[in-house]
Design a protein around this motif. Structure first.
Motif, PDB file in Angstrom:
ATOM      1  N   GLN A 284      49.466  36.861  34.864  1.00 20.00           N
ATOM      2  CA  GLN A 284      48.466  36.872  33.803  1.00 20.00           C
ATOM      3  C   GLN A 284      47.115  36.396  34.323  1.00 20.00           C
ATOM      4  O   GLN A 284      46.074  36.970  33.997  1.00 20.00           O
ATOM      5  N   LEU A 285      47.126  35.354  35.131  1.00 21.98           N
ATOM      6  CA  LEU A 285      45.869  34.847  35.688  1.00 21.98           C
ATOM      7  C   LEU A 285      45.222  35.874  36.613  1.00 21.98           C
ATOM      8  O   LEU A 285      43.998  36.002  36.643  1.00 21.98           O
ATOM      9  N   HIS A 286      46.039  36.603  37.353  1.00 24.44           N
ATOM     10  CA  HIS A 286      45.502  37.668  38.212  1.00 24.44           C
ATOM     11  C   HIS A 286      44.754  38.703  37.363  1.00 24.44           C
ATOM     12  O   HIS A 286      43.640  39.127  37.715  1.00 24.44           O
ATOM     13  N   PHE A 287      45.354  39.083  36.251  1.00 23.27           N
ATOM     14  CA  PHE A 287      44.719  40.039  35.339  1.00 23.27           C
ATOM     15  C   PHE A 287      43.445  39.434  34.739  1.00 23.27           C
ATOM     16  O   PHE A 287      42.376  40.068  34.734  1.00 23.27           O
ATOM     17  N   ILE A 288      43.549  38.227  34.224  1.00 21.21           N
ATOM     18  CA  ILE A 288      42.419  37.567  33.547  1.00 21.21           C
ATOM     19  C   ILE A 288      41.258  37.367  34.504  1.00 21.21           C
ATOM     20  O   ILE A 288      40.088  37.566  34.137  1.00 21.21           O
ATOM     21  N   ARG A 289      41.525  36.979  35.725  1.00 15.06           N
ATOM     22  CA  ARG A 289      40.444  36.748  36.691  1.00 15.06           C
ATOM     23  C   ARG A 289      39.707  38.035  37.019  1.00 15.06           C
ATOM     24  O   ARG A 289      38.483  38.032  37.174  1.00 15.06           O
ATOM     25  N   ASN A 290      40.437  39.127  37.149  1.00 17.90           N
ATOM     26  CA  ASN A 290      39.764  40.404  37.396  1.00 17.90           C
ATOM     27  C   ASN A 290      38.978  40.847  36.171  1.00 17.90           C
ATOM     28  O   ASN A 290      37.881  41.404  36.298  1.00 17.90           O
ATOM     29  N   TYR A 291      39.529  40.608  34.980  1.00 17.66           N
ATOM     30  CA  TYR A 291      38.810  40.919  33.739  1.00 17.66           C
ATOM     31  C   TYR A 291      37.510  40.114  33.661  1.00 17.66           C
ATOM     32  O   TYR A 291      36.431  40.664  33.424  1.00 17.66           O
ATOM     33  N   LEU A 292      37.608  38.813  33.885  1.00 17.44           N
ATOM     34  CA  LEU A 292      36.429  37.960  33.795  1.00 17.44           C
ATOM     35  C   LEU A 292      35.410  38.265  34.884  1.00 17.44           C
ATOM     36  O   LEU A 292      34.196  38.151  34.656  1.00 17.44           O
ATOM     37  N   SER A 293      35.879  38.682  36.051  1.00 12.56           N
ATOM     38  CA  SER A 293      34.932  39.005  37.127  1.00 12.56           C
ATOM     39  C   SER A 293      34.031  40.164  36.720  1.00 12.56           C
ATOM     40  O   SER A 293      32.858  40.217  37.108  1.00 12.56           O
ATOM     41  N   GLU A 294      34.571  41.092  35.936  1.00 12.14           N
ATOM     42  CA  GLU A 294      33.759  42.220  35.461  1.00 12.14           C
ATOM     43  C   GLU A 294      32.817  41.786  34.357  1.00 12.14           C
ATOM     44  O   GLU A 294      31.683  42.264  34.269  1.00 12.14           O
ATOM     45  N   ILE A 295      33.268  40.879  33.493  1.00  9.58           N
ATOM     46  CA  ILE A 295      32.433  40.402  32.401  1.00  9.58           C
ATOM     47  C   ILE A 295      31.347  39.461  32.903  1.00  9.58           C
ATOM     48  O   ILE A 295      30.192  39.529  32.489  1.00  9.58           O
ATOM     49  N   GLN A 296      31.687  38.596  33.834  1.00  9.19           N
ATOM     50  CA  GLN A 296      30.747  37.579  34.306  1.00  9.19           C
ATOM     51  C   GLN A 296      29.676  38.161  35.208  1.00  9.19           C
ATOM     52  O   GLN A 296      28.508  37.790  35.124  1.00  9.19           O
ATOM     53  N   ARG A 297      30.091  39.029  36.104  1.00  7.87           N
ATOM     54  CA  ARG A 297      29.173  39.666  37.041  1.00  7.87           C
ATOM     55  C   ARG A 297      28.252  38.667  37.738  1.00  7.87           C
ATOM     56  O   ARG A 297      28.631  38.014  38.674  1.00  7.87           O
ATOM     57  N   ASN A 298      27.008  38.506  37.249  1.00  9.08           N
ATOM     58  CA  ASN A 298      26.016  37.684  37.939  1.00  9.08           C
ATOM     59  C   ASN A 298      26.093  36.206  37.583  1.00  9.08           C
ATOM     60  O   ASN A 298      25.242  35.429  37.983  1.00  9.08           O
ATOM     61  N   VAL A 299      27.068  35.837  36.802  1.00 12.94           N
ATOM     62  CA  VAL A 299      27.228  34.448  36.406  1.00 12.94           C
ATOM     63  C   VAL A 299      28.379  33.838  37.202  1.00 12.94           C
ATOM     64  O   VAL A 299      29.454  34.426  37.292  1.00 12.94           O
ATOM     65  N   THR A 300      28.134  32.689  37.786  1.00 13.85           N
ATOM     66  CA  THR A 300      29.167  32.003  38.549  1.00 13.85           C
ATOM     67  C   THR A 300      29.429  30.647  37.916  1.00 13.85           C
ATOM     68  O   THR A 300      28.689  29.690  38.144  1.00 13.85           O
TER      69      THR A 300
END
Length: 444
Positions: A362-378
């Protein structure tokens, strides 16, 4: 479930049983639709020359591949093969049919789905894409899971010309309940399932816990309800023709830690009954959701544009898409890891509960999802960990609604569909999955 399709129109073709051949009547109707809507060389082919073959995988739509014979030359740029979709059981109204056709056309224009060649009351003609649907076990593949997460995030980012109120989930379940109660006396066993599992009480519980009124005040930007349809507020919408990544980052209020004063003081214990604020601390943004991302609705393309993993998969079948809570879309996808619809013996599915994604998956999925949403935000490491923790809670709690939704759907399909499938067995499997998941989430 694969290719769930419903409408208010009677199907003019006989439903396809497993291992059955297409009827002569079906071939005639297919020829008429192709001739009328595709024109060009399709007007030259005779009814007995058209190549029509059933496409497997549907549990409510009837699917046919229609091809021009080789000896008929193309006249223009008309396609030489198409997919004919014939609507099945009577579950949704004409309004839903129109909205779904509009949605399909918009997504096709945005290169996010197959092209649309024709729409008629009984069905539609679509681009035939050489491909195969994923298998349920392939959802566990880390590379494919990452791609699905990214594609879901992009889907959620779209703006569509439909109501932004998140009424689809409970409105549809209410409709299903009413239809089940109106079933004839011969269908008493189906109606009895409502009482056996006390489904109306459970839906009331979920409605109260998951509805907009259950969102904490800090999620709403200014006044109650303004979050509806905003998706990820603070990020202007960009029409993806093709996809353009987001320019801005997360809206802090959506993911901010919940105030301690707003949390239920006794949530460490699971009280008796269902009137409990089990989901009260589960804010979930309202975005444009697919609502049915399972293996049968994910195509593995035979001829992708590039070899990039993102180009190898395509989401299809948008008939249940609507503005809805993000948690439902992800939680529903996780539930589908359990179900294998390729089983060749009655009831033609397997419920493999051990396949429900682990926390690591689930975390693998969520992290990839958030990486697309966050983009330029770290976010800071602490902030990122908090986002992931809250999202784990969000999607697993919203998965509860997925079990009841498709369980109700399956009761109706058992009454209306002639496709060979254990709909009642599937419904009971989903209801049992609901209570098992509800119990496992109690400590959180």
């Amino acid at each position: 479930m694969a290719l769930r399709r419903v409408s208010d129109w009677e199907c003019p073709l006989q439903p396809i049983r497993r291992h059955s051949a297409i009827t002569r009547e079906a071939e005639q109707r297919a020829w008429q639709w192709c001739r009328e809507f595709l024109a060009g060389a399709w007007r030259l082919v005779k009814a007995d020359e058209l190549e029509v073959s059933p496409v497997s995988g549907g549990l409510s739509s009837l699917l046919f591949r229609c091809c021009l014979p080789e000896h008929i030359p193309s006249v223009g740029d008309e396609p030489r093969e198409v997919l004919l979709r014939v609507y099945g059981a009577i579950l949704q109204g004409v309004d839903s049919l129109v909205l779904e056709s509009v949605m399909f056309a918009i997504l096709a224009e945005r290169c996010l789905g197959p092209r649309l060649y024709g729409v008629f009351p009984e069905g539609r003609l679509e681009q035939f894409i050489p491909s195969r649907a994923l298998r349920s076990h392939e959802l566990q593949d880390p590379e494919k899971s990452a791609v699905i997460a990214i594609k879901m995030a992009r889907f959620h980012y779209m703006e569509m010309p439909f109501t932004k109120e998140p009424t689809w989930l409970f409105g549809t379940m209410d409709q299903y309940i009413r239809k089940i109660k109106r079933l004839p006396p011969s269908d008493v066993p189906k109606v009895n399932l409502l009482e056996k599992y006390q489904l109306e009480k459970e839906i009331d519980y979920l409605r109260w816990a998951l509805g907009p009124e259950a969102l904490p005040p800090h999620v709403l930007p200014a006044e109650k309800g303004k979050h509806l349809g905003k998706g990820f507020p603070g990020r202007p919408y960009t029409n993806p023709l093709p996809w353009h990544p987001p320019k801005e980052g997360l809206f802090p209020a959506i993911y901010a830690p919940l105030p301690q004063s707003w949390r239920s003081p006794g949530r460490e214990k699971w009280p008796s009954g269902t009137s409990v604020k089990f989901l009260e601390s589960t804010p979930s943004p309202v975005v444009f959701c697919h609502n049915d991302i399972q293996e049968g609705n994910i195509l593995l393309l035979s001829n992708p544009k590039t070899s990039a993993p993102l180009d190898k998969l395509m989401l299809i079948d948008f008939e249940y898409s609507s503005y809805n809570y993000r948690g439902f879309d992800i939680g529903n996808h996780f539930c589908e890891w359990i179900y294998n619809y390729d089983h060749n013996e009655w009831p033609f599915f397997q419920a493999l509960t051990e396949n429900y994604p682990s926390q690591e998956q689930q975390l693998h999925f969520i992290r990839n999802y958030l990486s697309e949403i966050q983009r330029n935000v770290t976010p800071s490491p602490e902030g990122q960990a908090q986002l992931e923790k809250e999202m784990l809670v969000e999607v697993n709690r919203f998965a509860l609604a997925s079990h009841i939704f498709w369980g109700l759907w399956s009761i109706l399909q058992d009454a209306l569909s002639t496709i060979e499938f254990g709909y009642l067995e599937y419904a009971q499997s989903r209801f049992q999955g609901y209570f098992k998941l509800k119990e496992s989430l109690a400590p959180f």
